[in-house]
Design an enzyme around this catalytic site. Structure first.
Site, short mmCIF file in Angstrom:
data_model
loop_
_atom_site.label_atom_id
_atom_site.label_comp_id
_atom_site.label_asym_id
_atom_site.label_seq_id
_atom_site.Cartn_x
_atom_site.Cartn_y
_atom_site.Cartn_z
N TYR A 12 15.78 5.07 8.53
CA TYR A 12 15.21 3.76 8.20
C TYR A 12 16.26 2.84 7.58
O TYR A 12 16.04 1.64 7.45
CB TYR A 12 14.00 3.87 7.26
CG TYR A 12 12.86 4.73 7.78
CD1 TYR A 12 12.76 5.06 9.14
CD2 TYR A 12 11.87 5.21 6.93
CE1 TYR A 12 11.73 5.85 9.62
CE2 TYR A 12 10.83 6.00 7.40
CZ TYR A 12 10.77 6.32 8.74
OH TYR A 12 9.74 7.10 9.21
N ILE A 37 0.15 7.42 5.13
CA ILE A 37 1.26 6.63 4.58
C ILE A 37 1.40 5.27 5.28
O ILE A 37 2.39 5.00 5.95
CB ILE A 37 2.57 7.43 4.70
CG1 ILE A 37 2.67 8.07 6.11
CG2 ILE A 37 2.67 8.50 3.61
CD1 ILE A 37 4.04 8.66 6.43
N SER A 48 3.18 -1.64 4.40
CA SER A 48 3.08 -3.09 4.32
C SER A 48 4.22 -3.57 3.43
O SER A 48 4.53 -2.92 2.43
CB SER A 48 1.73 -3.53 3.73
OG SER A 48 1.72 -4.94 3.66
N ASN A 72 -4.35 -1.67 1.04
CA ASN A 72 -4.31 -0.34 1.65
C ASN A 72 -4.52 0.80 0.64
O ASN A 72 -4.65 1.96 1.04
CB ASN A 72 -3.00 -0.14 2.41
CG ASN A 72 -2.91 -1.06 3.62
OD1 ASN A 72 -3.92 -1.62 4.05
ND2 ASN A 72 -1.71 -1.24 4.14
N LEU A 108 -2.52 3.09 11.26
CA LEU A 108 -3.35 1.97 11.71
C LEU A 108 -3.29 1.80 13.23
O LEU A 108 -4.00 0.95 13.79
CB LEU A 108 -2.92 0.67 11.00
CG LEU A 108 -3.06 0.73 9.47
CD1 LEU A 108 -2.50 -0.54 8.81
CD2 LEU A 108 -4.52 0.93 9.07
#
Ligand code: NAD
Length: 273
Positions: free
Chosen positions: A50, A228, A231, A240, A190
């Site tokens: 990441y 997990i 946002s 969330n 999501l």
């Protein structure tokens, strides 16, 4: 608010709900980590790939929340598999985050054609025994790959982080995890919003006054998964985690179960190398 924790098979526990750092820009990561912790999260899902482990470490140093209350995960990327490379990769992650010890390390993908995941697993076991990492697990593993590493080492991963959302419910793998004491952790929970307009989600949202995202996250919690969501906005992080003043009914859970379509948003782990 006290977040529910799931017991892991190594005697440790993990907060059931956390937030993820995929695609969080490096320069925003410290802020997102601080805001997530301020919103009440205690589980942070990072990964070397990441590109924001430094920001993760900055956020951990800047927050008021004590380190021992925060559960930090990172992952070994695909090109760092194998005995020597995996060890180096973990040491580099610890260095970037600025920790002597991390709560959980995962093998990010099995990469079956490279056939190094079992060696990588042996290295994670050593790093755990040396105290560099408290718990060890995997991500994107299929049943056969789990069986192989368990068979070769006798060490069962504490969790398997897999793509899971209403359109990809992974019932067989979840059943295998349950039988072996492995926690299922849902990534892309999501599902890129593809079920936000589905009738069971809309109806549950209308009944509870919650958003479609909150309905879906609550569904993950009620099927027993760790989850997990990501946002980068404080309001999104707050939304969330606001999942504990309602529950889905059995009918609502059955309605969401009916949305399964075996549909991935990400790569097939058997072909991703
Ligand atoms: P996610 O399901 O959390 O969705 C994120 C997207 O949904 C973003 O565009 C975000 O802006 C939007 N969103 C967030 N909250 C919302 C809300 N309340 N209402 C409407 N939209 C909302 O997807 P993700 O980031 O792909 O997955 C979550 C985490 O899982 C990642 O950050 C990462 O830590 C992890 N992950 C792991 C792997 C793996 O291979 N192990 C792969 C992908 C993701």
């Amino acid at each position: 608010m006290k977040l529910h924790r799931l017991a892991m098979n190594d005697g440790q526990s993990i907060p059931q709900l956390g937030f993820g750092l995929w695609e969080v820009p490096a320069e925003q990561t410290a802020r997102v980590v601080r805001e997530g912790l301020a919103a009440g999260y205690r589980l942070i899902d990072g990964a070397a790939i990441y590109g924001n482990e430094k920001g993760l470490g900055e956020g951990l140093r800047e927050t008021d929340v004590p380190r021992d209350r925060i559960f930090v995960t990172t992952k070994v990327w695909n090109d760092r598999q194998g005995r020597t490379e995996a060890r180096r990769a973990v040491e580099e992650s610890l260095e970037r985050i600025g920790l002597d010890r991390i709560d959980l390390i995962l093998i990010h993908w099995p990469c079956p054609h490279r056939d190094l995941y079992h060696d990588t697993w042996k290295t994670l076991i050593e790093l755990r025994d040396e105290g560099r990492v408290t718990s060890i697990g995997v991500s994107n593993f299929h049943e056969a790959q789990l069986q192989r590493i368990i068979g070769e080492t006798g060490v069962v991963p504490v969790l398997n982080q897999i793509e899971l959302h209403p359109r990809l419910q992974q019932a067989d793998l979840r059943a295998f995890h349950k039988a072996h004491g492995i926690i299922t952790q849902s990534w892309t929970p999501l599902g890129q919003g593809r079920s936000f307009d589905a009738a069971p989600v809309r109806q549950a949202a209308a009944r509870t006054g919650k958003s479609p995202a909150q309905i879906i996250l609550r569904w993950h919690l009620q099927i027993g998964c760790s989850v997990i969501p990501r946002s980068t906005r404080a309001a999104g992080l707050a939304e969330n985690i606001d999942l504990f003043d309602f529950a889905l009914t059995d009918d609502e859970m059955a309605g969401i179960a009916s949305l399964d379509a075996g549909e991935r948003t990400g790569p097939d782990p058997m072909r991703f190398n």
